[in-house]
Write an enzyme that holds these catalytic residues in place. Structure first.
Site, PDB file in Angstrom:
ATOM      1  N   LYS A  12       0.300   8.176  -9.826  1.00 22.85           N
ATOM      2  CA  LYS A  12      -0.187   8.881  -8.639  1.00 22.85           C
ATOM      3  C   LYS A  12      -1.464   8.229  -8.096  1.00 22.85           C
ATOM      4  CE  LYS A  12      -2.720  12.916  -8.654  1.00 22.85           C
ATOM      5  NZ  LYS A  12      -3.371  12.953  -7.384  1.00 22.85           N
ATOM      6  N   LYS A  17      -5.183   4.030 -11.817  1.00 19.49           N
ATOM      7  CA  LYS A  17      -4.395   2.795 -12.018  1.00 19.49           C
ATOM      8  C   LYS A  17      -5.265   1.547 -11.921  1.00 19.49           C
ATOM      9  CE  LYS A  17      -1.814   3.628  -8.456  1.00 19.49           C
ATOM     10  NZ  LYS A  17      -2.324   4.959  -8.134  1.00 19.49           N
ATOM     11  N   LYS A  43      -4.179   0.553  -0.207  1.00 20.34           N
ATOM     12  CA  LYS A  43      -5.631   0.742  -0.263  1.00 20.34           C
ATOM     13  C   LYS A  43      -6.361  -0.590  -0.495  1.00 20.34           C
ATOM     14  CE  LYS A  43      -6.694   3.941  -3.355  1.00 20.34           C
ATOM     15  NZ  LYS A  43      -7.515   4.630  -4.379  1.00 20.34           N
ATOM     16  N   ASP A 131       3.021   7.426  -5.790  1.00 17.93           N
ATOM     17  CA  ASP A 131       3.122   8.808  -5.291  1.00 17.93           C
ATOM     18  C   ASP A 131       4.527   9.096  -4.794  1.00 17.93           C
ATOM     19  OD1 ASP A 131      -0.026   8.332  -4.640  1.00 17.93           O
ATOM     20  OD2 ASP A 131       0.482  10.393  -5.083  1.00 17.93           O
TER      21      ASP A 131
END
Ligand code: ADP
Ligand code: MG
Length: 279
Positions: A12, A17, A43, A131
């Site tokens: 998630k 991570k 990101k 996700d």
């Protein structure tokens, strides 16, 4: 040339991570491996603590703006802490395109230009957002880059839910003939009630081992502020040792499992059971 070990860390958003992967990469670089970490999250901040806070130009942005050539790779695959090679797949322009598909394109380009071979990489880590395991984010598994997957979770519902969904995607892909399976679960702890036992139960229902319990530690935030991994900033700390042990375990792990999976109601029941026991 030494054999290439490739692993993908899925979980998630916000579960840890990039923090965990970067610390594994840093620790592995001290074990004589030539390491590559590829951020596969739009990101694009996967490798910043390996690069002293630097944000890399992403492969997808280069593709959109100047096009990919041999020169791309000097900019987009950069040596960071202790020789760890760092790269970011990048993402689509906000509001346009599919992030997962973009990641697949970036990974294909790395393969096409033989970047791993040219750099003599022996340990490649892919830090993949999990996700939603849409067809796009499943591409690293489908295309054989993520044959060995580590699920990172805490004892929180949405983290377990995401880990379970990734396990479901693995089962589906395997039924379609893909070569991918789960190496283990990493419990990046959030200190919720009964968390250790809860994640242990979850792992045993899925039938996969727990590779590490990573404690929640303020050294993660402290080192982040110094723009470093814990392994670099606090090498003698117990937290750095946890990451080193995890790296060692992953490097030597040869077992992979196609997990059983749960339904959301059963995950909630599991949470209730442990929260009642430990509240
Ligand atoms: P992801 O890559 O899954 O989106 P990050 O690695 O960026 O998540 O982590 C999200 C936040 O959680 C970071 O700000 C990081 O400082 C924090 N974090 C991750 N793991 C730990 C930990 N073990 N202890 C304390 N904070 C952590
Ligand atoms: Mg991340």
């Amino acid at each position: 040339m030494a054999e290439l070990k490739q692993v993908a860390v899925y979980g998630k958003g916000g579960i840890g991570k990039s923090t965990t992967t970067s610390n594994i990469a840093a620790a592995a670089s001290h074990m004589g491996l030539t390491v590559l970490q590829v951020g596969c999250d739009p990101k694009s901040d996967s490798t910043t603590t390996l690069l002293g806070g630097k944000m890399l130009p992403t492969i997808l942005n280069e593709m959109r703006t100047v096009g990919i050539s041999d020169e791309t790779w000097d900019k987009c695959v950069v040596k960071g802490y202790n020789g760890v090679w760092c790269s970011e797949a990048g993402g689509p322009r906000p509001g346009a395109g599919c992030a997962g598909k973009g990641v697949a394109v970036a990974l294909d380009l790395i393969a096409q230009y033989k970047i791993r071979e040219k750099l003599g990489i022996t340990f490649a880590l892919y830090d993949v957002l999990g996700d939603v395991v849409c067809g796009g984010f499943a591409q690293p598994m489908r295309r054989g880059y993520a044959r060995e997957i580590y699920l990172i979770t805490s004892g929180e519902l949405m983290a377990l839910y995401a880990a379970n969904n990734i396990a479901k995607a693995v089962s589906l892909l395997v039924s379609e003939g893909a070569d991918c399976a789960i190496g283990g679960i990493i419990n990046n702890m959030r200190n919720v009630a009964g968390e250790k036992e809860l994640v242990e139960d979850f792992a045993s229902i899925l039938g996969v081992p727990i590779m590490a319990y990573v404690p929640r530690s303020e050294l993660v935030q402290k080192s982040e502020l110094e723009r470093k991994t814990v392994v670099e900033a606090y090498p003698e700390s117990p937290q750095a040792k946890v990451y080193a042990q995890l790296a060692e375990r992953i490097i030597h792990n040869k077992d992979r499992k196609v997990a059983k999976t749960m339904e959301i109601d059963d995950i909630i029941k599991l949470l209730n059971k442990h929260q009642m026991l430990f509240a």
